[in-house]
Design a protein around this motif. Structure first.
Motif, PDB file in Angstrom:
ATOM      1  N   PRO A  54       0.686  -1.287  -0.025  1.00 58.09           N
ATOM      2  CA  PRO A  54      -0.007   0.179   0.118  1.00 58.09           C
ATOM      3  C   PRO A  54       0.743   1.409  -0.190  1.00 58.09           C
ATOM      4  O   PRO A  54       2.111   1.267   0.556  1.00 58.09           O
ATOM      5  CB  PRO A  54      -0.766   0.125   1.336  1.00 58.09           C
ATOM      6  CG  PRO A  54      -0.875  -1.694   1.732  1.00 58.09           C
ATOM      7  CD  PRO A  54       0.538  -2.217   1.221  1.00 58.09           C
ATOM      8  N   ALA A  55       0.245   2.402  -0.535  1.00 56.15           N
ATOM      9  CA  ALA A  55       1.117   3.598  -0.854  1.00 56.15           C
ATOM     10  C   ALA A  55       1.340   4.185   0.817  1.00 56.15           C
ATOM     11  O   ALA A  55       0.579   3.926   1.678  1.00 56.15           O
ATOM     12  CB  ALA A  55       0.196   4.639  -1.499  1.00 56.15           C
ATOM     13  N   GLY A  56       2.551   4.579   0.912  1.00 52.79           N
ATOM     14  CA  GLY A  56       3.011   5.344   2.183  1.00 52.79           C
ATOM     15  C   GLY A  56       3.403   4.109   3.265  1.00 52.79           C
ATOM     16  O   GLY A  56       3.953   4.552   4.371  1.00 52.79           O
ATOM     17  N   SER A  57       3.647   2.925   3.056  1.00 52.44           N
ATOM     18  CA  SER A  57       3.997   1.738   3.876  1.00 52.44           C
ATOM     19  C   SER A  57       5.590   1.518   3.149  1.00 52.44           C
ATOM     20  O   SER A  57       5.647   1.083   2.048  1.00 52.44           O
ATOM     21  CB  SER A  57       3.115   0.809   3.999  1.00 52.44           C
ATOM     22  OG  SER A  57       3.640  -0.178   4.862  1.00 52.44           O
ATOM     23  N   LYS A  58       6.550   0.973   4.137  1.00 51.12           N
ATOM     24  CA  LYS A  58       7.846   0.639   3.582  1.00 51.12           C
ATOM     25  C   LYS A  58       8.155  -0.462   4.560  1.00 51.12           C
ATOM     26  O   LYS A  58       7.696  -0.595   5.739  1.00 51.12           O
ATOM     27  CB  LYS A  58       8.728   1.720   3.473  1.00 51.12           C
ATOM     28  CG  LYS A  58       9.054   2.536   4.734  1.00 51.12           C
ATOM     29  CD  LYS A  58      10.089   3.569   4.477  1.00 51.12           C
ATOM     30  CE  LYS A  58      10.481   4.167   5.888  1.00 51.12           C
ATOM     31  NZ  LYS A  58      11.579   5.305   5.514  1.00 51.12           N
ATOM     32  N   SER A 162      -4.556  -4.534   3.893  1.00 49.48           N
ATOM     33  CA  SER A 162      -5.601  -3.985   2.947  1.00 49.48           C
ATOM     34  C   SER A 162      -5.134  -4.773   1.441  1.00 49.48           C
ATOM     35  O   SER A 162      -6.033  -5.030   0.615  1.00 49.48           O
ATOM     36  CB  SER A 162      -5.665  -2.814   2.717  1.00 49.48           C
ATOM     37  OG  SER A 162      -4.510  -2.185   2.227  1.00 49.48           O
ATOM     38  N   GLN A 163      -3.930  -5.325   1.511  1.00 45.60           N
ATOM     39  CA  GLN A 163      -3.167  -6.046   0.280  1.00 45.60           C
ATOM     40  C   GLN A 163      -3.299  -7.640   0.495  1.00 45.60           C
ATOM     41  O   GLN A 163      -3.116  -8.276  -0.648  1.00 45.60           O
ATOM     42  CB  GLN A 163      -2.058  -5.402  -0.363  1.00 45.60           C
ATOM     43  CG  GLN A 163      -2.155  -4.033  -0.632  1.00 45.60           C
ATOM     44  CD  GLN A 163      -2.881  -4.045  -1.968  1.00 45.60           C
ATOM     45  OE1 GLN A 163      -3.104  -4.799  -2.746  1.00 45.60           O
ATOM     46  NE2 GLN A 163      -3.175  -2.630  -2.394  1.00 45.60           N
ATOM     47  N   TYR A 164      -3.814  -8.169   1.632  1.00 48.42           N
ATOM     48  CA  TYR A 164      -3.666  -9.591   1.614  1.00 48.42           C
ATOM     49  C   TYR A 164      -4.495 -10.279   0.800  1.00 48.42           C
ATOM     50  O   TYR A 164      -4.095 -11.303   0.024  1.00 48.42           O
ATOM     51  CB  TYR A 164      -3.830  -9.782   2.985  1.00 48.42           C
ATOM     52  CG  TYR A 164      -2.891  -9.617   4.061  1.00 48.42           C
ATOM     53  CD1 TYR A 164      -1.459  -9.011   3.519  1.00 48.42           C
ATOM     54  CD2 TYR A 164      -3.032  -9.587   5.528  1.00 48.42           C
ATOM     55  CE1 TYR A 164      -0.380  -8.905   4.657  1.00 48.42           C
ATOM     56  CE2 TYR A 164      -2.093  -9.095   6.368  1.00 48.42           C
ATOM     57  CZ  TYR A 164      -1.003  -8.517   5.977  1.00 48.42           C
ATOM     58  OH  TYR A 164       0.262  -8.503   6.690  1.00 48.42           O
TER      59      TYR A 164
END
Length: 217
Positions: A54-58, A162-164
């Motif tokens: 997801p955007a903003g996660s690293k 959210s991407q799982y």
């Protein structure tokens, strides 16, 4: 400084864990090159489609480790040839841990007497490119045991849950690699596939973490 100075004595002893517990013939699974020499690169190639972050996660940390079925004698040899010369610290949880301040990589090893296993691993909070097969092999050499499992554990700074389901069910990701056995239990995902020698698993730990696993049959 190249890798880690503390283990110069281990460099020339690539097969340092030998002769523990009676040998075995050349057809034994302990001597199966595919099982004994499995690498983290094998994990990377098996799960070759990147997780859709997801955007903003690293990524904030990566842990890579291998588990072998092994004897107390094998761990004693590991202790004598790697841990003690390397000045590892015996922690209360049974791990011997040492951080290389130059590479920012931490090394650890553990013998589980109950399970009869040796676990060796490396992790970092910053130097992800440094967690290579070469540096792992340089540190631990060849463990005298039967390969059981290799794991790559990845943790992110923000929720990636959210991407799982996307990663597990979207044809762009795991299904394209043959992972069609995917299940979710209370939001925790697990996908797997197998061949004649190994089972390959992707599973979630929490909202921030997942891991890739290769287990021997």
């Amino acid at each position: 400084m190249k890798y880690i100075v503390k283990l110069l004595t281990a460099v020339s002893v690539l097969g340092f864990l030998v002769g523990c517990g009676g040998g075995g013939d050349e057809t034994d699974e302990n001597n199966d090159p595919q099982k004994s020499q499995i690498s983290f690169a094998d994990i990377e190639s098996t799960f070759s489609v990147d997780f859709p972050v997801p955007a903003g996660s690293k990524v904030v940390s990566i842990d890579k480790y291998k588990v072998y079925s092994a004897t107390q004698a094998a761990f004693n040899d590991l202790n004598a040839t790697v841990l003690k010369p390397g000045k590892y610290i015996l922690a209360s949880n049974g791990y011997h841990i040492s951080e290389d301040t130059t590479t920012k990589i931490t090394y650890y090893a553990e013998h589980n007497k109950t399970a009869g296993t040796i676990r060796t691993g490396i992790y970092t909070y910053s130097n992800f490119a440094g967690l290579s097969d070469d540096i792992f092999d340089y540190e631990f050499g060849v463990v005298d045991g039967k390969f059981a499992k290799a794991v790559k554990y990845v943790r992110y700074e923000g929720s990636i849950s959210s991407q799982y389901s996307n990663y597990a069910t979207n044809q762009r990701y795991l299904p394209s690699l043959g992972f069609n056995n995917c299940k979710s239990t209370e939001g925790n995902w697990r996908c797997s596939k197998s061949d004649s020698k190994f089972t390959y698993i992707w599973e979630t730990i929490d909202a921030y973490t997942y891991q890739y696993i290769i287990t021997a049959k």
